[in-house]
Design an enzyme around this catalytic site. Sequence first.
Site, PDB file in Angstrom:
ATOM      1  N   CYS A   1       0.868  -1.176   0.000  1.00  0.00           N
ATOM      2  CA  CYS A   1       0.000   0.000   0.000  1.00  0.00           C
ATOM      3  C   CYS A   1       0.903   1.224   0.000  1.00  0.00           C
ATOM      4  CB  CYS A   1      -0.874  -0.043   1.251  1.00  0.00           C
ATOM      5  SG  CYS A   1      -1.836   1.448   1.472  1.00  0.00           S
TER       6      CYS A   1
ATOM      7  N   CYS B   1     -10.725  15.048   4.367  1.00  0.00           N
ATOM      8  CA  CYS B   1     -11.784  14.168   4.890  1.00  0.00           C
ATOM      9  C   CYS B   1     -11.642  14.138   6.413  1.00  0.00           C
ATOM     10  CB  CYS B   1     -11.673  12.762   4.300  1.00  0.00           C
ATOM     11  SG  CYS B   1     -11.733  12.785   2.502  1.00  0.00           S
TER      12      CYS B   1
HETATM   13 FE1  SF4 Z   1      -8.083  10.004   1.002  1.00  0.00          FE
HETATM   14 FE2  SF4 Z   1      -9.581  11.956   2.117  1.00  0.00          FE
HETATM   15 FE3  SF4 Z   1      -7.584  10.890   3.517  1.00  0.00          FE
HETATM   16 FE4  SF4 Z   1      -7.048  12.445   1.448  1.00  0.00          FE
HETATM   17  S1  SF4 Z   1      -8.067  13.098   3.317  1.00  0.00           S
HETATM   18  S2  SF4 Z   1      -6.082  10.490   1.936  1.00  0.00           S
HETATM   19  S3  SF4 Z   1      -8.731  11.944   0.060  1.00  0.00           S
HETATM   20  S4  SF4 Z   1      -9.426   9.806   2.809  1.00  0.00           S
END
Ligand code: SF4
Length: 368
Positions: free
Chosen positions: A102, A113
């Site tokens: 990964c 997010c």
């Molecule tokens: Fe993925 Fe959202 Fe985390 Fe960025 S903030 S790595 S888009 S889950």
Amino acid sequence: MTTRYDADRDEYRAALAEIGAPRYRLDQIWDALYRQRAPLEDASSAPKALRARLAHRFPLALTELARAEGDAGMTVKWLWGAGEGAEVETVLMRSPTRATVCVSSQAGCAMGCTFCATGQAGFERHLDRGEIVEQVLRAQHAAAQPVGNVVFMGMGEPLANYDATWTAVERLHRDLGLSARRITISTVGIVPGMRRLARERLPVTLAVSLHAPDDTLRDTIVPVNRRYPLTEVLDAAAELAAARGRRVTFEYACIAGVNDAPAQAVALAHLLRPLGALGAHVNLIPLNATTGYPGRPTDRRRLQVFASVLRERGVNTTVRRTRGGDIDAACGQLRNRHASPAAPGGSALPPPAPSPSATMAPWTTFAG
Ligand code: SF4
Ligand code: SAH
């Protein structure tokens, strides 16, 4: 300075010519870099002195800052220093016969997010092609099993760093010999990037992170939804599914009391209906608790109810099994721990709270 896995064949050819090495050494060096599953210094093709000179000429891009193991050594996670103060994570998941890596595509992430440790920390910089490819090779060097899958589910949004991501994909396919279908790009739903991906020659696998069945909720936990709302994301996913003749996977992190009600499963099934005959695959992931977000993971029973509602409506659904939770395997969590007050120069963040239920790496479905 060009780093070891950023340099292309022409750059190695030129370096060999400078040294006065015969041309046939190029294939040997390329073999040592991409096929031998050992660091260049320890590879068995080409003379040792030549390999040492090239290793000096093309240094590694990543420095190991921390390493953690879980599942009796079957899961390994690295925190790398990537220059300019950037820190990124890579996870290796091994099965008896093969390995999944990964990788991170960016140091940090600008998408914000709310439940994601990487999003909480903000954006630092894009990774370049060499830094992405090197993560796979460094993990391969630590595994006896050949790497069979690469998933772009570490830190960062791969489609917000499209060119580096795509040139890394091409190299992993051509030089490491990975099947394109075994390379998965996970996106929060960057619509122009998804449309571009649909036109690419290599049929990589796409995973779209949904996490909510309606725009009102998704706006609050996945802020980029305000720019690319659900209908547009699903439309682009349908275009990609049609171009590939394969269904798209949707990821859904289940957060207790936020997005895990049976009625929300009904709404999700309804939302996915336009994907038509190819259908959709939904991957339910219990939230991995982070310090910057108060949400808790959905418990097992509720998760099963949610999955049944989807299945009853014809949506192919899987629930991810636990792996790597004991080493802070979710995005950005090792970095946060590394930066805890115990570490010099660290932030004031306390270490992540252990989750009462099975927490897990968001990547594990692809393992094994
Ligand atoms: Fe993925 Fe959202 Fe985390 Fe960025 S903030 S790595 S888009 S889950
Ligand atoms: N930026 C891309 C890829 C990296 S994140 C994306 O968002 O898809 C990889 C996956 O991990 C995404 O599905 C993301 O939503 C999920 N994820 C991030 N933080 C998580 C957490 N705390 N618990 C569960 N899943 C999480």
